[in-house]
Write a protein that holds these residues in place. Structure first.
Motif, PDB file in Angstrom:
ATOM      1  N   LYS A  84      90.899   6.661  10.621  1.00 19.17           N
ATOM      2  CA  LYS A  84      92.191   6.834  11.265  1.00 19.17           C
ATOM      3  C   LYS A  84      92.075   6.419  12.734  1.00 19.17           C
ATOM      4  O   LYS A  84      90.967   6.354  13.280  1.00 19.17           O
ATOM      5  CB  LYS A  84      92.645   8.293  11.192  1.00 19.17           C
ATOM      6  N   PRO A  85      93.196   6.159  13.401  1.00 21.37           N
ATOM      7  CA  PRO A  85      93.158   5.876  14.842  1.00 21.37           C
ATOM      8  C   PRO A  85      92.720   7.110  15.621  1.00 21.37           C
ATOM      9  O   PRO A  85      92.667   8.213  15.075  1.00 21.37           O
ATOM     10  CB  PRO A  85      94.604   5.488  15.164  1.00 21.37           C
ATOM     11  N   PRO A  86      92.467   6.951  16.923  1.00 20.08           N
ATOM     12  CA  PRO A  86      91.813   8.035  17.659  1.00 20.08           C
ATOM     13  C   PRO A  86      92.724   9.013  18.397  1.00 20.08           C
ATOM     14  O   PRO A  86      92.241  10.040  18.869  1.00 20.08           O
ATOM     15  CB  PRO A  86      90.962   7.268  18.678  1.00 20.08           C
ATOM     16  N   MET A 198      98.930   5.661  12.043  1.00 16.54           N
ATOM     17  CA  MET A 198      99.325   4.316  11.651  1.00 16.54           C
ATOM     18  C   MET A 198     100.729   4.256  11.054  1.00 16.54           C
ATOM     19  O   MET A 198     101.649   4.846  11.597  1.00 16.54           O
ATOM     20  CB  MET A 198      98.253   3.689  10.768  1.00 16.54           C
ATOM     21  N   LEU A 199     100.924   3.549   9.935  1.00 17.48           N
ATOM     22  CA  LEU A 199     102.266   3.227   9.451  1.00 17.48           C
ATOM     23  C   LEU A 199     103.101   4.452   9.094  1.00 17.48           C
ATOM     24  O   LEU A 199     104.323   4.346   8.955  1.00 17.48           O
ATOM     25  CB  LEU A 199     102.181   2.298   8.237  1.00 17.48           C
ATOM     26  N   GLN A 200     102.482   5.592   8.952  1.00 20.43           N
ATOM     27  CA  GLN A 200     103.243   6.805   8.667  1.00 20.43           C
ATOM     28  C   GLN A 200     104.257   7.082   9.772  1.00 20.43           C
ATOM     29  O   GLN A 200     105.324   7.635   9.521  1.00 20.43           O
ATOM     30  CB  GLN A 200     102.289   7.983   8.498  1.00 20.43           C
ATOM     31  N   ALA A 201     103.911   6.676  11.003  1.00 18.33           N
ATOM     32  CA  ALA A 201     104.818   6.899  12.129  1.00 18.33           C
ATOM     33  C   ALA A 201     106.082   6.057  12.022  1.00 18.33           C
ATOM     34  O   ALA A 201     107.149   6.437  12.524  1.00 18.33           O
ATOM     35  CB  ALA A 201     104.104   6.584  13.445  1.00 18.33           C
ATOM     36  N   PHE A 202     105.983   4.897  11.383  1.00 22.17           N
ATOM     37  CA  PHE A 202     107.127   3.989  11.294  1.00 22.17           C
ATOM     38  C   PHE A 202     108.174   4.441  10.274  1.00 22.17           C
ATOM     39  O   PHE A 202     109.224   3.815  10.145  1.00 22.17           O
ATOM     40  CB  PHE A 202     106.652   2.582  10.939  1.00 22.17           C
ATOM     41  N   MET A 203     107.888   5.500   9.543  1.00 21.42           N
ATOM     42  CA  MET A 203     108.824   5.954   8.507  1.00 21.42           C
ATOM     43  C   MET A 203     110.158   6.402   9.091  1.00 21.42           C
ATOM     44  O   MET A 203     111.182   6.372   8.404  1.00 21.42           O
ATOM     45  CB  MET A 203     108.195   7.087   7.688  1.00 21.42           C
ATOM     46  N   ASN A 262      86.346  -4.894   8.751  1.00 21.97           N
ATOM     47  CA  ASN A 262      85.987  -4.382  10.068  1.00 21.97           C
ATOM     48  C   ASN A 262      87.113  -4.641  11.068  1.00 21.97           C
ATOM     49  O   ASN A 262      86.871  -5.027  12.207  1.00 21.97           O
ATOM     50  CB  ASN A 262      84.679  -5.021  10.567  1.00 21.97           C
ATOM     51  N   SER A 263      88.350  -4.412  10.640  1.00 24.33           N
ATOM     52  CA  SER A 263      89.521  -4.687  11.462  1.00 24.33           C
ATOM     53  C   SER A 263      90.442  -3.481  11.482  1.00 24.33           C
ATOM     54  O   SER A 263      90.793  -2.932  10.425  1.00 24.33           O
ATOM     55  CB  SER A 263      90.272  -5.907  10.913  1.00 24.33           C
ATOM     56  N   ALA A 264      90.883  -3.082  12.679  1.00 25.21           N
ATOM     57  CA  ALA A 264      91.806  -1.954  12.804  1.00 25.21           C
ATOM     58  C   ALA A 264      93.184  -2.306  12.257  1.00 25.21           C
ATOM     59  O   ALA A 264      93.859  -1.465  11.654  1.00 25.21           O
ATOM     60  CB  ALA A 264      91.911  -1.525  14.265  1.00 25.21           C
ATOM     61  N   LEU A 265      93.623  -3.544  12.465  1.00 21.64           N
ATOM     62  CA  LEU A 265      94.925  -3.953  11.937  1.00 21.64           C
ATOM     63  C   LEU A 265      94.912  -4.019  10.415  1.00 21.64           C
ATOM     64  O   LEU A 265      95.881  -3.627   9.755  1.00 21.64           O
ATOM     65  CB  LEU A 265      95.327  -5.314  12.521  1.00 21.64           C
ATOM     66  N   GLU A 266      93.817  -4.516   9.856  1.00 18.33           N
ATOM     67  CA  GLU A 266      93.710  -4.545   8.392  1.00 18.33           C
ATOM     68  C   GLU A 266      93.678  -3.127   7.838  1.00 18.33           C
ATOM     69  O   GLU A 266      94.266  -2.840   6.790  1.00 18.33           O
ATOM     70  CB  GLU A 266      92.447  -5.313   7.982  1.00 18.33           C
ATOM     71  N   LEU A 267      93.024  -2.212   8.538  1.00 19.50           N
ATOM     72  CA  LEU A 267      93.006  -0.810   8.135  1.00 19.50           C
ATOM     73  C   LEU A 267      94.421  -0.243   8.126  1.00 19.50           C
ATOM     74  O   LEU A 267      94.818   0.470   7.201  1.00 19.50           O
ATOM     75  CB  LEU A 267      92.125  -0.002   9.095  1.00 19.50           C
ATOM     76  N   ALA A 268      95.195  -0.587   9.160  1.00 18.11           N
ATOM     77  CA  ALA A 268      96.546  -0.042   9.298  1.00 18.11           C
ATOM     78  C   ALA A 268      97.470  -0.525   8.198  1.00 18.11           C
ATOM     79  O   ALA A 268      98.219   0.266   7.605  1.00 18.11           O
ATOM     80  CB  ALA A 268      97.118  -0.411  10.668  1.00 18.11           C
ATOM     81  N   TYR A 271      94.550  -0.287   3.867  1.00 18.33           N
ATOM     82  CA  TYR A 271      94.119   1.027   3.393  1.00 18.33           C
ATOM     83  C   TYR A 271      95.089   2.131   3.782  1.00 18.33           C
ATOM     84  O   TYR A 271      95.412   3.013   2.986  1.00 18.33           O
ATOM     85  CB  TYR A 271      92.726   1.303   3.948  1.00 18.33           C
ATOM     86  N   ASN A 272      95.572   2.118   5.033  1.00 19.54           N
ATOM     87  CA  ASN A 272      96.521   3.132   5.493  1.00 19.54           C
ATOM     88  C   ASN A 272      97.966   2.643   5.427  1.00 19.54           C
ATOM     89  O   ASN A 272      98.847   3.257   6.026  1.00 19.54           O
ATOM     90  CB  ASN A 272      96.196   3.559   6.934  1.00 19.54           C
ATOM     91  N   GLY A 273      98.212   1.552   4.711  1.00 23.15           N
ATOM     92  CA  GLY A 273      99.548   0.994   4.631  1.00 23.15           C
ATOM     93  C   GLY A 273      99.993   0.778   3.204  1.00 23.15           C
ATOM     94  O   GLY A 273     100.356   1.708   2.493  1.00 23.15           O
ATOM     95  N   THR A 274      99.948  -0.488   2.776  1.00 23.66           N
ATOM     96  CA  THR A 274     100.480  -0.838   1.460  1.00 23.66           C
ATOM     97  C   THR A 274      99.743  -0.142   0.324  1.00 23.66           C
ATOM     98  O   THR A 274     100.339   0.128  -0.727  1.00 23.66           O
ATOM     99  CB  THR A 274     100.392  -2.357   1.251  1.00 23.66           C
ATOM    100  N   GLN A 275      98.464   0.154   0.509  1.00 22.03           N
ATOM    101  CA  GLN A 275      97.716   0.808  -0.571  1.00 22.03           C
ATOM    102  C   GLN A 275      98.208   2.223  -0.819  1.00 22.03           C
ATOM    103  O   GLN A 275      98.036   2.761  -1.912  1.00 22.03           O
ATOM    104  CB  GLN A 275      96.230   0.801  -0.249  1.00 22.03           C
TER     105      GLN A 275
END
Length: 801
Positions: A84-86, A198-203, A262-268, A271-275
């Motif tokens: 998760k972000p910090p 991450m994307l949970q905030a954009f809801m 190894n990318s924060a944007l890919e994580l967002a 893994y923490n987005g479309t998945q």
């Protein structure tokens, strides 16, 4: 010579300040509600133990250096980050830096943000609707069970909700004050919140755009310009941290845990987005049960830790064509043994119920209820099902009927069309715009934890609070909408009685009958009474009745002193000595720890292991680096075999411990270690280890936290096997293998004696441990490992000697 006495201006300023304090009109009902929130969120929090030890280990590491602080490094050496972000962890780290690392200190920010959210709800509602609806809304927010459970942990959700509400507060202020800078701050805070989870905030973004477009008193061209500038602020604050990570050379920062590249944007966005929406099929090594595609062979419902024994383990069949998450059906398991744990699971060492199903309680209501992955069947009524409903939806029907009632009530006399808007209706669209997209996501998403539903709590609380106020007004005024109140009360009573049946069957009938009885005069009085304005007793009594059950559910985490990694509320928390939400407290093997510390020398790491659940307790106990090669799930590709060999040659790594999740993305490294490294035989008991055994670490455990914290219910041990029956215990394994949640015989009090933790257990608790001892299967290879099982220690330094 200058006079030392204060000037007349200074005296006047002081007088004016204190005079303003005296003239402030305090809302004592609000103060009482905030005190109630503080009690529910903070009482017994000193029993938090390590809280969510995955994040607590990161907090320990983040206190070590600014680099670890900025990147949210899981380990002090900065090898890998959390997934998760910090930002939320920044507040927790600051608290830990001030007060020291304790369970209560890392949870303190969540407590404060939870209380702050209650105040913001009141403030937002009172500006347009008045104090009474604001009080009701704040009270409902306070007494929403999942809000209480989330505010008692060091997870990110309570922090996220606070900053989302703060962003709404600024956007509302931009509308009321007609000043653009508040709009920009509001959207900047959404970007800031993105770096919480991450994307949970954009809801809630659709709600903010819609609200400003409807409520701002200016022409459409200026609205478009204002929102465009606000979107720039949103983008800047959203991308500031992830771009700083991705633009930094990977050799100069930790590996981004949970990501595949190894990318924060890919994580967002992965893994923490479309998945989350489509089902978790990458980043964790596989899909969770009931998500994505699965076969009927693994049809048993997977319900990780909840914290109590269950007499009704749930299990549902999954379709190979259109699988759905576990529904929490009450069918008994056809097997006494648990199904294998998929490699993609995102929890630590789940507990087992008597039926063999994962999850201490499978009655269908989240960890105090239904478990970490038991999210019901996708569809329009998922949020009302037993898997999620008792965490969030006790008063959801009040919110639904409240929307209708409020929209009808706030129709101005000068409005020509029923759909015309006034200031109150515009505010209603803000909260409807929050509720609908978020509820839609949870209704169809393939992967989320039940505690994520805290995202619904603010909108539900506001709409229910305003709705209760308007329904009572319409009832007392004999409006055409007067029947909404009794319909809402009756339907809510029926729903709540259904939720109660699994725990309190008799009380469920009592609640149902009470709901019917109180509804009769509510239906009848508008047609037979001359005046209703003085007949307040009936609606007040009705509201008390429908608030009883959610209030009790909200009280359970407080009474249990739970602070779980998978937070939840429900009576099962009380029967399991305070929780067991997974990823909670843990224990270290004192013999293993003493050995590696003694022989660490100048090595950078105490040892390497497969996953964070094994590494976390050792990081917390020592403040030293332990390498979690595969990150949270043991499946991150954070290190190659060549890089691993280099660390050994440089003397930075001397030991590998195989006590965690095996296989995954590091199987090549593990195979190389087992082929070339020397096993270390450790024993701290009369039973000597066998060098040829798969398990060569055998010692008594040393608790790092009070054994009554979250996740510390001995007897409900984790189990993961690759077959239909648990594998035999490897030779050389001693009954005191590391962990309070360990396999059969691995409980710290397996012989009925008191464990070595800091807090003594009661006789009732010790008796319960003895009773549950026979229900603790062994941990199988390839499953959820962590500190709850014996393992093998390998000496890597011997390879290149």
């Amino acid at each position: 010579m200058e006079s030392k006495e204060p000037s007349r201006v200074q005296k006047n300023e002081k007088f004016n300040f204190f005079n303003k304090l005296r003239t402030i009109k305090y809302d004592y009902w609000l103060i009482a509600i905030l005190i109630l929130a503080a009690f529910l969120y903070a009482w017994n929090i000193w029993e938090a133990g390590e809280a969510n030890n995955f994040y607590t280990a990161a907090i320990v590491s983040m206190t070590k250096s600014f680099k670890n602080f900025w990147y949210a490094s899981f380990d002090p050496a900065g090898f890998i980050t959390v997934d998760k972000p910090p930002v939320a962890l920044w507040f927790m780290t600051i608290s830990a830096k001030i007060f020291g690392v304790h369970g209560w200190s890392v949870v303190l920010p969540s407590i404060l943000f939870g209380i702050g959210s209650v105040y913001l709800i009141y403030n937002l509602v009172s500006k347009r609707f008045g104090r009474i609806p604001a009080r009701i809304s704040a009270l409902i927010m306070t007494l929403t069970p999942i809000v209480v459970a989330d505010s008692r942990t060091n997870n990110m959700d309570a922090t996220l909700v606070f900053f989302l509400l703060l962003s709404v507060w600024f956007v509302q202020k931009a509308v009321l004050k007609k000043q653009q800078r508040y709009l920009w701050i509001g959207f900047a805070l959404i970007g800031f919140s993105f770096n919480i989870k991450m994307l949970q905030a954009f809801m809630i973004l659709p709600a903010l755009y819609l609200y400003y477009w409807l409520a701002a008193e200016t022409n459409w061209k200026k609205k478009l310009a204002h929102l465009s500038i606000a979107t720039v602020f949103l983008a800047v604050f959203t991308l500031l941290w992830p771009l700083s990570v991705d633009m930094t050379n990977s050799s100069k920062r930790p590996y981004e845990g949970g990501s595949e590249t190894n990318s924060a944007l890919e994580l967002a966005f992965g893994y923490n987005g479309t998945q989350r929406l489509l089902g978790q099929t990458t980043g964790t090594g596989g899909a969770f049960p009931g998500m994505g595609s699965s076969s009927k062979k693994g049809s048993k419902s997977m319900t990780p830790p909840s914290g109590s024994k269950s007499k009704k383990p749930s299990g549902t069949k999954s379709s190979s064509n259109a699988p759905t998450p576990p529904s929490g059906a009450k069918k008994k398991s056809t097997s006494s043994n648990p199904p294998a744990k998929p490699s993609g699971s995102k929890t630590n060492a789940p507990k087992m119920s008597k039926g063999g199903q994962p999850g201490g309680n499978n009655k269908g209501t989240g960890g105090g209820g239904g478990g970490a992955f038991n999210i019901g069947t996708a569809g329009p009524f998922r949020l009302l099902q037993k898997e999620l409903g008792p965490q969030i939806s006790w008063l959801m029907l009040l919110a639904v009927f409240g929307i209708i009632s409020s929209y009808a009530y706030f129709r101005g006399s000068k409005m020509k069309k029923w759909y015309n808007l006034n200031p109150q209706r515009k505010e209603l669209w803000l909260w409807v715009g929050w509720l609908v997209p978020v509820a839609g996501f949870f209704s169809v998403a393939s992967f989320f934890h039940p505690y994520y539903t805290i995202m619904l709590a603010p909108a539900m609380a506001v709409l229910a609070g305003i709705g209760v106020y308007t329904m009572i007004k319409q009832w007392r005024e004999k409006s055409l909408w007067a029947m909404l109140l009794p319909i809402a009360i009756l339907s809510t009573s029926i729903l709540q009685a259904w939720y109660l049946t699994d725990y309190y069957p008799t009380l469920a009938w009592v609640l149902l009958i009470a709901g019917i009885v109180i509804s009769i005069p509510l239906f009848a009085l508008p047609w037979i009474a001359i005046k209703l304005k003085n007949k307040r007793i009936w609606p007040v009594a009705a509201m008390i009745i429908v608030m009883l059950a959610p209030t009790w559910w909200s009280l359970t985490p407080t009474l249990a002193g739970s602070s779980d990694g998978i937070p939840s509320a429900g009576p099962s928390l009380l029967s399991s000595m305070g929780g067991g939400g997974g990823m909670g407290n843990s224990q270290v093997d004192s013999t293993l720890l003493n050995y590696v510390e003694k022989h660490q020398g100048k090595a950078e790491y105490l040892f390497a292991t497969d996953d964070s659940s094994t590494a976390a307790p050792y990081i917390i106990a020592t403040g030293k680096a332990v390498m979690a090669m595969g990150g949270f799930n043991g499946t991150d590709k954070a290190i190659t075999l060549a890089q691993f060999k280099k660390l050994i040659k440089e003397g930075k790594l001397k030991y590998y411990y195989s006590g965690g999740k095996t296989g995954g993305s590091n199987s090549q490294i593990v195979s190389w270690i087992k082929k070339h490294a020397k096993k270390v035989s450790l024993s701290n008991s009369s039973t000597q280890t066998n060098n040829s055994s798969a398990v060569t670490v055998s010692s008594k455990t040393k608790s790092t936290t009070a054994p009554n914290g979250a996740g510390q219910t001995p007897g409900n041990a984790p189990t993961s096997s690759t077959g239909s029956t648990p594998p035999a215990k490897p030779s050389g394994s001693n009954s005191n293998a590391p962990s309070g949640n360990g396999p059969s015989g691995n409980q710290p009090n397996g012989n009925g004696t008191k464990p070595t933790g800091k807090k003594k257990l009661t006789k009732a608790q010790l008796k319960k441990m003895k009773k549950n001892k026979s229900n603790s299967p062994s941990m199988g290879k390839g499953g959820m490992g962590g500190p709850g099982q014996s393992g093998t220690l390998y000496d890597l330094s011997s390879i290149y000697k």
